[in-house]
Design a protein around this motif. Sequence first.
Motif, PDB file in Angstrom:
ATOM      1  N   ASP A  73       0.793  -1.346   0.005  1.00  0.00           N
ATOM      2  CA  ASP A  73      -0.059   0.035   0.061  1.00  0.00           C
ATOM      3  C   ASP A  73       0.868   1.368   0.119  1.00  0.00           C
ATOM      4  N   TRP A  74       2.178   1.263  -0.350  1.00  0.00           N
ATOM      5  CA  TRP A  74       3.116   2.147  -0.424  1.00  0.00           C
ATOM      6  C   TRP A  74       2.702   3.636  -0.549  1.00  0.00           C
ATOM      7  N   GLU A  75       2.214   3.879  -1.516  1.00  0.00           N
ATOM      8  CA  GLU A  75       1.922   5.308  -2.254  1.00  0.00           C
ATOM      9  C   GLU A  75       0.913   5.806  -1.265  1.00  0.00           C
ATOM     10  N   SER A  76      -0.105   5.176  -0.889  1.00  0.00           N
ATOM     11  CA  SER A  76      -1.332   5.514  -0.034  1.00  0.00           C
ATOM     12  C   SER A  76      -0.579   5.881   1.131  1.00  0.00           C
ATOM     13  N   TYR A  77      -0.097   4.924   1.694  1.00  0.00           N
ATOM     14  CA  TYR A  77       0.674   5.064   3.054  1.00  0.00           C
ATOM     15  C   TYR A  77       1.554   6.244   3.377  1.00  0.00           C
TER      16      TYR A  77
END
Length: 435
Positions: A73-77
């Motif tokens: 979920d990297w970008e939204s985290y």
Amino acid sequence: MRDAQDVVVIGAGVIGAAIAFELSKKGYRTLNIDKLPAAGYGPTSNSCAIVRAHYSSREGVAMAYEGFSYWQDWESYLGVTDDASTARYMNSGTILLKSATGHHEKVLKHYRDLGVAYEEWDNDELCRRMPIYDTHAFWPPKRPSDPHFWDVPERELDGAIYTPESGYVNDPQLATHNLQRAAEAQGGRFLFRAEVAEIRRSRERVVGVTLADGREIDAPVVVNVAGPHSFVINRMAGVEDGMNVKTRALRHEVHHVPAPPDFDFESDGCHTSDGDTGIYFRPDAGNHILIGSEDPDCDPRVWVENPDQYDRHITEAQWEAQVYRLARRIPTLGIPHQRRGVVDLYDVSDDWIPIYDRSDLPGFYMAIGTSGNQFKNAPPVGHLMAELIDRVEHGHDHDRDSVKVKARYTGVELDAGFYSRGREINRDSSFSVNG
Ligand SMILES: Cc1cc2nc3c(=O)[nH]c(=O)nc-3n(C[C@H](O)[C@H](O)[C@H](O)COP(=O)(O)OP(=O)(O)OC[C@H]3O[C@@H](n4cnc5c(N)ncnc54)[C@H](O)[C@@H]3O)c2cc1C
């Protein structure tokens, strides 16, 4: 020059940056100080950045499994877009070969308990999925100088455990830069090419740091995330005597070889933990394979007294040990003429389990002893450390009643008490990178 902050974080590796991001989201004014020129330029940049869940303890598995979701979920985290690009999670899956170490048995009960998705493969399935693997057992791990290294094996492996959700991060330094940008978007600041030379304290608590060039930065909270220099910083702060578990630096080599040309290991290969020969390996760009060591007993451990001074050259003996072990597992592997790879330091605790804790000096905290295996956990550790610091600074007695947080994605309780500086050595640990 004098400056004031709420929190000084010593180090801007992946964990230091993650702690800054989480604290700055809570409204703390953070300043990461690193002697290197950019975020993640220390050991983080040479990390294999493997994201897998097979740890010996339930707590280790729970933290790592929580980490999977952050990377997926990297970008939204992060909540920001980094102009330098965004690190990618490569979902290769992990094959844990069942070996005489028995590590898989410890792991499986935690997988079931925590709901980690896995498949059990027999050797036929292993051959079907990884036709380039030899499924013989070579146990125990040996050095190529051992007269039995090339013996024809008689036994077979017992199969493997496959976890489909695991993988690796394609660029660990970029992932750290992403965290820096995310922290900066929340007001966090980073100071590079600046070396902390002194931890200043009043009678009651830490009051700030002094840099090698004489600059003083005042802060009521200082966090040691200095990686292999963690013991140096703890000694500066005078907190080592209050710790039952301590840290020291261990030299490690990772090697880089082309995959067999007839197999696309980059897209079809899996990260593989091969305790039977004593290595781990994973796919890398350009159809290459990265090979690390699982620290088998036959390999010498090279402890480093001065983390600023150690041999950064790949040694022939260790290169041969790791590459030839892979050649036993993958017999079609070509042995390159040129030795390529990296050398860096692990920050190893006495039981190879990290220390995420406060210290006996009020206001001085530590996230250290990551023992070659905590890149994957940086985001959940950021969450845990930010909660710990926030609650202790608001009067919570963490030494009596350990801080616990509910993991954001899996909902599992993460207990910071497991990582206490005051714990007894954890005999369940693998005492290796498998933690
Ligand atoms: C070869 C190798 C392979 C690895 N593979 C994996 C893997 O596959 N999967 C995994 O999960 N983990 C892996 N790890 C472990 C993982 O990379 C580390 O746990 C993680 O990067 C630690 O991050 P950190 O933030 O603690 O800091 P580090 O990256 O250790 O950085 C510490 C920083 O502190 C700074 N510093 C130190 N002293 C001072 C000072 N006095 N003043 C200012 N700055 C200072 C340094 O310059 C450095 O940048 C590996 C590690 C190594 C070395």
